[in-house]
Write an enzyme that holds these catalytic residues in place. Sequence first.
Site, short mmCIF file in Angstrom:
data_model
loop_
_atom_site.label_atom_id
_atom_site.label_comp_id
_atom_site.label_asym_id
_atom_site.label_seq_id
_atom_site.Cartn_x
_atom_site.Cartn_y
_atom_site.Cartn_z
N SER A 35 0.67 -1.24 -0.12
CA SER A 35 -0.02 -0.12 0.02
C SER A 35 0.98 1.52 0.04
CB SER A 35 -0.82 -0.05 1.12
OG SER A 35 -1.61 -1.16 1.27
N SER A 37 3.10 4.54 -1.24
CA SER A 37 2.79 5.32 -2.39
C SER A 37 3.72 4.89 -3.34
CB SER A 37 3.03 6.95 -2.08
OG SER A 37 3.96 7.08 -1.54
N THR A 38 5.01 4.47 -2.91
CA THR A 38 6.24 4.21 -3.99
C THR A 38 5.71 3.00 -4.73
OG1 THR A 38 7.83 5.09 -2.31
CG2 THR A 38 8.68 3.84 -4.34
N GLY A 105 6.50 -0.56 0.32
CA GLY A 105 7.11 0.69 0.99
C GLY A 105 7.61 0.34 2.57
N ASP A 107 7.86 3.25 6.14
CA ASP A 107 7.81 4.82 6.54
C ASP A 107 9.16 4.95 7.28
OD1 ASP A 107 4.94 5.26 6.27
OD2 ASP A 107 4.68 3.69 7.86
N LYS A 117 5.79 0.41 9.34
CA LYS A 117 5.01 0.39 8.39
C LYS A 117 3.64 0.76 9.09
CE LYS A 117 4.91 -2.36 5.10
NZ LYS A 117 4.80 -1.45 4.22
N GLY A 120 -0.18 4.44 6.40
CA GLY A 120 -1.05 4.40 5.36
C GLY A 120 -2.40 3.73 5.76
N GLU A 126 -0.75 -5.66 5.48
CA GLU A 126 0.60 -5.80 4.87
C GLU A 126 1.52 -6.96 5.96
OE1 GLU A 126 1.11 -1.05 4.02
OE2 GLU A 126 1.75 -1.77 5.79
#
Length: 281
Positions: A35, A37-38, A105, A107, A117, A120, A126
């Site tokens: 999830s 953004s990258t 990705g 954080d 993580k 999001g 995840e």
Amino acid sequence: MATTTNLIEAAKRAACQQAVKDNFSPSFKYVGIGSGSTVAYVVEAIAALGPSVTGSMKFVPTGAGSTNLIRDAGLTVLQVPELLLEVGFAGRGASRQHLDIYFDGADEVDAELNCIKGGGACLFQEKVVSRLSKKFICVADSRKKVDRLLTNWGYVPIEVSPIAAELVRQALVDLGSKDPVIRFAAGTTTYLVTDNHNYLIDAPFPTLLLNSQSELIDPSKGLWTPNALALKIRGILGVLEVGIFSGLTGPQATAAGPDVEGVRPVKIYFGKTDGGFETQE
């Protein structure tokens, strides 16, 4: 003249393209898509391979956002419950790493590749997808790279049952968290509800130690390694999952046995602020 933002985005795209080039195989059957953004650039790179490569593959998302990302790219979505029904249960002792690979990705990432993580709000799904994967490849921009977790990122995200949220919040204070808060939905005064109909608590702690520094753990000062803190928080009544991805990697878990969790990435691809990228493993 390229702006810093444009350079970073170009670097993230380049890092994702390299991650796919190095780790993606036409033989894959199930692929996890996170999830972060990258990860949009990972999906872009995979979709560019064309249906002759991806047509027989199924892509397992970690939330509503990645579901839409996969679908919009013309790839086949398979949710976790459908995956588990499709592969079936081979019995006690059988491998549960059904996904060939998982891209996502982070954080924040430390020197041991432990990750935070959950910014999001998809940390539980995840964690499930990572647990079901043979290996986790992380893609991020280099600003997420630190020596120790909670250096720049301010808190550990924790998914909790709404009915127990205050109970969990108080228990986190006992573990040394400084003012843990239940997360609000952006721009509202309403608590955020995850895809799993739970709340999130964002719990600040002092900068975490590395797992190799376990002799320095001091609960009275809120000093924890990623492994130790995740274990403690997961033991609190009402906690579903913790946004610390540490411990074993997928390949290490494979070697250790089917009941062992492996959620730490095997390799990180960082997009750099100068437009290039670097790796860490």
